[in-house]
Design a protein around this motif. Sequence first.
Motif, short mmCIF file in Angstrom:
data_model
loop_
_atom_site.label_atom_id
_atom_site.label_comp_id
_atom_site.label_asym_id
_atom_site.label_seq_id
_atom_site.Cartn_x
_atom_site.Cartn_y
_atom_site.Cartn_z
N CYS A 128 0.85 -1.18 0.00
CA CYS A 128 0.00 0.00 0.00
C CYS A 128 0.89 1.23 0.00
O CYS A 128 1.71 1.42 0.90
CB CYS A 128 -0.91 0.01 1.23
SG CYS A 128 -1.94 1.50 1.36
N LEU A 129 0.75 2.07 -1.01
CA LEU A 129 1.43 3.36 -1.07
C LEU A 129 0.39 4.45 -1.04
O LEU A 129 -0.50 4.50 -1.89
CB LEU A 129 2.26 3.47 -2.36
CG LEU A 129 2.83 4.87 -2.66
CD1 LEU A 129 3.74 5.36 -1.54
CD2 LEU A 129 3.58 4.87 -4.00
N GLY B 87 -4.20 4.22 4.67
CA GLY B 87 -2.92 3.53 4.72
C GLY B 87 -2.77 2.67 5.96
O GLY B 87 -2.34 1.51 5.87
N LEU B 88 -3.12 3.21 7.12
CA LEU B 88 -2.98 2.44 8.35
C LEU B 88 -4.01 1.33 8.45
O LEU B 88 -3.69 0.21 8.87
CB LEU B 88 -3.08 3.37 9.57
CG LEU B 88 -1.96 4.40 9.73
CD1 LEU B 88 -2.13 5.17 11.03
CD2 LEU B 88 -0.58 3.73 9.68
N THR C 141 3.59 -1.06 3.95
CA THR C 141 2.82 0.19 3.92
C THR C 141 3.78 1.36 3.77
O THR C 141 4.69 1.52 4.59
CB THR C 141 1.99 0.36 5.21
OG1 THR C 141 1.10 -0.74 5.35
CG2 THR C 141 1.20 1.65 5.17
N MET C 142 3.58 2.17 2.73
CA MET C 142 4.45 3.30 2.45
C MET C 142 3.63 4.58 2.45
O MET C 142 2.61 4.67 1.76
CB MET C 142 5.17 3.11 1.12
CG MET C 142 6.04 1.85 1.09
SD MET C 142 6.92 1.61 -0.48
CE MET C 142 5.55 1.17 -1.57
N LEU C 143 4.07 5.55 3.21
CA LEU C 143 3.35 6.81 3.37
C LEU C 143 4.27 7.94 2.92
O LEU C 143 5.30 8.21 3.54
CB LEU C 143 2.93 7.00 4.82
CG LEU C 143 2.10 5.85 5.42
CD1 LEU C 143 1.91 6.04 6.92
CD2 LEU C 143 0.75 5.75 4.72
N ILE D 229 6.86 -0.57 7.51
CA ILE D 229 6.31 0.77 7.26
C ILE D 229 7.44 1.68 6.80
O ILE D 229 8.50 1.75 7.45
CB ILE D 229 5.63 1.35 8.51
CG1 ILE D 229 4.43 0.48 8.90
CG2 ILE D 229 5.21 2.80 8.29
CD1 ILE D 229 3.73 0.93 10.17
N VAL D 230 7.24 2.35 5.69
CA VAL D 230 8.21 3.32 5.18
C VAL D 230 7.55 4.70 5.22
O VAL D 230 6.48 4.90 4.64
CB VAL D 230 8.66 2.99 3.75
CG1 VAL D 230 9.68 4.03 3.26
CG2 VAL D 230 9.27 1.59 3.69
N LEU D 231 8.20 5.63 5.90
CA LEU D 231 7.70 6.99 6.02
C LEU D 231 8.63 7.92 5.27
O LEU D 231 9.81 8.06 5.62
CB LEU D 231 7.64 7.41 7.50
CG LEU D 231 6.70 6.64 8.41
CD1 LEU D 231 6.95 7.03 9.86
CD2 LEU D 231 5.26 6.90 8.03
N SER D 232 8.11 8.57 4.24
CA SER D 232 8.87 9.57 3.51
C SER D 232 8.47 10.94 4.03
O SER D 232 7.29 11.28 4.04
CB SER D 232 8.58 9.46 2.01
OG SER D 232 9.04 10.61 1.33
N SER D 233 9.46 11.71 4.47
CA SER D 233 9.12 13.01 5.04
C SER D 233 10.36 13.88 5.13
O SER D 233 11.48 13.39 5.17
CB SER D 233 8.53 12.83 6.44
OG SER D 233 8.25 14.09 7.04
#
Length: 302
Positions: A85-86, A149-150, A157-159, A189-193
Amino acid sequence: MTAATTTGLDVRAEGLTVRFGDTTALDGVALSVPAGSITGLLGRNGSGKTTLLSAIASFRRPTEGRVLVDGEDPFENERLMEQICLVRESGDVLHDERLTTNLEYFATTRPTWDDALAERLLETFQLDAAKKVSQLSRGQRSAFGITMGLASRAPLTMLDEVHLGMDAPSRYAFYDALLEDYVAHPRTIVLSSHLISELDRLLEHVVVLDRGSVLLTSDADDLRARGATITGRTEDVDATVRTLDDVTVLSEHTLGSTKQVAVMGQGARLTPATTSAVRDAGLELGQVELQDLVVHLTGRKS
């Protein structure tokens, strides 16, 4: 539906290059994301974060090299696609449909979907499920993307910059909800920020991109160990830091007669000689923020 227990999927990129015409967005990227980790994908705007996530989610095919998720190429891989899931800030939703319709549709595509979690998150973010997505503010759309996403509880799961437009209380509610559900239902979980300071407490693994290349991949604690904060009386801190020839000063903050300096060592971690010199001077050693380290490593001020 009730989510199945999962420990997440691992991700590897090998020589991954993505070009858009004459522009190279990713250039020979090699990295790994451990299964079951919360990984921060960090870097300035334009560093290639969104392109990398799109390639992992098979939204974009590599120009060269490859991506492997759970050891397989995710492109047109039906088994993997339902496990990935992106969520992008731009939103992959039905804008002219109600939130309830979107959630019902999304639930049919995710075998790990959890209705109860989706309902709790709607309440947390004070979202009216009867509204259409097009009626939401930017911050509300971001919160709705986070909800999807959650609640997907996808093994990967990529946010991607999903916090944009959200106020600080909503962002911290998101971080708390993510951590709570991750503990109960481990997955990757991958968090791009670029809000690195806010994510600091969440991250177990870090990937730093700069100008389309991987600057580093590291366990978050190992990266933090490369630096430290030195706190004490201003004159004592200044005198001690001047004697340290194996560190770089990242930032300085002064409040009254007290000063705190963030430093980074030249090696994998601060040397025993450096830590001894600081403690012998009666100064306090503390943990450096990832924000300071990443800004220094990318070589540009934010």
